[in-house]
Design an enzyme around this catalytic site. Structure first.
Site, PDB file in Angstrom:
ATOM      1  N   SER A  29      45.069  38.534  31.470  1.00  7.17           N
ATOM      2  CA  SER A  29      45.544  37.860  30.264  1.00  7.17           C
ATOM      3  C   SER A  29      46.176  38.912  29.366  1.00  7.17           C
ATOM      4  CB  SER A  29      44.385  37.168  29.537  1.00  7.17           C
ATOM      5  OG  SER A  29      43.482  38.134  29.017  1.00  7.17           O
ATOM      6  N   LYS A  30      46.613  38.488  28.179  1.00 10.56           N
ATOM      7  CA  LYS A  30      47.265  39.416  27.259  1.00 10.56           C
ATOM      8  C   LYS A  30      46.330  40.534  26.808  1.00 10.56           C
ATOM      9  CE  LYS A  30      50.800  36.309  25.430  1.00 10.56           C
ATOM     10  NZ  LYS A  30      51.353  35.663  24.216  1.00 10.56           N
ATOM     11  N   ARG A  31      45.030  40.281  26.831  1.00  8.03           N
ATOM     12  CA  ARG A  31      44.099  41.333  26.397  1.00  8.03           C
ATOM     13  C   ARG A  31      44.101  42.517  27.359  1.00  8.03           C
ATOM     14  NH1 ARG A  31      40.660  37.606  28.798  1.00  8.03           N
ATOM     15  NH2 ARG A  31      39.247  38.448  30.379  1.00  8.03           N
ATOM     16  N   HIS A  32      44.605  42.312  28.585  1.00  9.16           N
ATOM     17  CA  HIS A  32      44.720  43.405  29.548  1.00  9.16           C
ATOM     18  C   HIS A  32      46.075  44.113  29.442  1.00  9.16           C
ATOM     19  CE1 HIS A  32      41.792  40.609  31.644  1.00  9.16           C
ATOM     20  NE2 HIS A  32      41.108  41.736  31.565  1.00  9.16           N
ATOM     21  N   GLY A  33      46.870  43.734  28.467  1.00  9.54           N
ATOM     22  CA  GLY A  33      48.202  44.322  28.329  1.00  9.54           C
ATOM     23  C   GLY A  33      49.226  43.675  29.228  1.00  9.54           C
TER      24      GLY A  33
END
Length: 480
Positions: free
Chosen positions: A250-254
């Site tokens: 997801s976006k939290r993983h960049g």
């Protein structure tokens, strides 16, 4: 057999890295076998599909060096947009109905919700209960003529299916895994699994390489291939991409769109290199390679079953490695857009700029890091991030003595109409300071850096100083 593979994105948003990896694997498989790579646009989701996203996805593929042999506007098996292929889907849906392999279903959304709720309460799979499975076709047609709009459901085969997957091995789908499923919605638009089978069959697709998350779709597709008496492709369900916390990306993983990485200055060569290794292993265990270097080595036996961990720092490292593979001239050309307008770097000669690139490129992973390093060639005042250390060095008894000497040397070179010192000049300064001024060790190296650069830390002086304009060095001397 001529290998034919496809990448079939939905134009509902930007292309993300998972999609790019799928496209890359199909592209490499086609090229390694002398086959064809087909781009098909799955745009039957009318509410979410947009032409702008189709264009952006195609642009992202081309940026990554992935071009197609057949696709929108070109090729013998078109059209290649599903929205332009509705007549095909209707033809084969009608055929399945005629052969009693599909049927009209008049269930409302409320009835379907009640059906599912009842199944859950009774601890049964929430399959369709078959209420219209054997409904007389003549009555169905009368209702349709009266204005009702039914969905079309496929009569699920009551048997198990076996898939010999090129990555997963033998996969068994047990009987009664799925119920009668919709292939055409009540609004007349076909469902993904049905479109996919019809298109892959008519486009003569021989191999389908896609993510493991599509494995659950496959039993429905196997049923449809059998019902249509269509040759089915070989499947390869590659590993999922996960974050270092082993959760779905997801976006939290960049993880963001391919376009974002492009704007941030990632190299397409690095992006495809890294994505290739997320689920496939190089036979010689190489870590850095180009698409051309891996094409002849690519085959499905090197796919790995384990989930692939996406590591942004590893991607950055690989980007730096590919940046350093470029020629200095190529780096200079590509990095220009990352500099502020009117940056003094562009006032220099081409040979000097190339020397600067050669010196600084080993210190960066991205083009946009170069302007900050090259600023050091023109900065007069200290950077401000090492003031305490710099103050201590300037406080040494030997530093002003050294500064006086260096100031005179710079004035001398300027009087000779020199724009830069040479490495020989720098070596001469070092030798004089050691032998004549008797300054050695830390006072020498730290002192020279402080005097000449206005910093306590930085790149090797013997390479840095000949790249720094003498006029800048002179201005820095004014503090002594």
């Amino acid at each position: 057999m001529t290998v034919r593979v496809r990448f079939a994105p939905s134009p509902t948003g930007h292309l993300h890295i998972g999609g790019l990896r799928t496209a890359l694997y199909n592209f490499l498989l086609a090229k390694s076998q002398g086959g064809s790579f087909i781009l098909r646009i799955e745009d039957t989701d009318q509410e979410r599909s947009e032409k702008k996203y189709e264009a952006l996805q195609m642009e992202a593929l081309r940026w990554a060096g992935i071009d197609w042999d057949e696709g929108p506007g070109e090729g013998p098996c078109g059209p290649y947009r599903q929205s332009e292929r509705l007549s095909f889907y209707k033809k084969y849906a009608d055929r399945l109905i005629e052969e009693d392999k599909a049927f009209y279903c008049f269930c409302t959304d409320e009835e379907l919700a009640e059906m599912k709720e009842k199944a859950v309460k009774e601890n049964r799979p929430p399959h369709y209960d078959g209420r219209y499975r054997n409904y007389p076709k003549s009555e169905a047609l009368q209702r349709i003529a009266a204005g009702e709009k039914p969905a079309v459901r496929f009569k699920a085969s009551l048997k198990s299916f076996i898939l010999e997957d090129l990555v997963r091995g033998r996969v068994v789908f047990p009987e009664n895994m799925v119920g009668d499923f919709v292939i055409v919605r009540s609004n007349g638009l076909p469902i993904y699994n049905f479109c996919c089978v019809v298109d892959d069959w008519l486009m003569k697709i021989t191999h389908v390489v896609r993510g493991e998350d599509h494995l659950s779709n496959t039993v429905r597709q196997l049923m449809l291939y059998e019902a249509l008496d269509a040759s089915r492709p070989q499947f390869a369900h590659v590993s999922l991409l996960i974050g270092q916390d082993r959760q779905k990306l997801s976006k939290r993983h960049g993880v963001v769109s391919v376009d974002h990485y492009r704007q941030e200055g990632f190299l397409p060569e690095a992006m495809t290199n890294y994505l290739c290794l997320l689920g496939w292993s190089h036979p010689q265990e190489k870590e850095i390679f180009s698409q051309n270097e891996v094409v002849d080595l690519f085959d499905t036996t090197r796919f790995t079953k384990a989930s692939a961990i996406y590591d942004l720092e590893k991607l950055k490292y690989i980007n730096g490695q590919h940046l350093r593979r470029l020629s200095n001239e190529d780096i200079l050309k590509r990095c220009e857009k990352f500099f502020p307008k009117n940056h003094p770097f562009f006032d220099g000669s081409n040979s000097w700029k190339i020397q600067c690139i050669s010196f600084f490129k080993d210190q960066v992973q991205f083009f946009n890091q170069l302007p900050g390093l090259l600023d050091d060639l023109f900065r007069i005042d200290s950077r401000g991030d090492d003031e305490d250390e710099l103050k201590a060095i300037r406080g040494l008894e030997s530093t002003p003595v050294m500064a006086t000497y260096l100031k005179s040397e710079i004035e001398r070179l300027l009087s000779e109409n020199k724009a830069f010192a040479q490495k020989d000049d720098f070596s001469h300064w070092m030798t004089h300071i050691k032998k004549e001024l008797k300054i050695k060790g830390k006072p020498l190296f730290k002192g020279m850096r402080a005097v000449l650069t206005g910093a306590a830390q930085g790149p090797e002086l013997v390479g840095l100083i000949p790249l720094t304009p003498l006029s800048v060095l002179k201005d820095r001397m004014k503090r002594y």
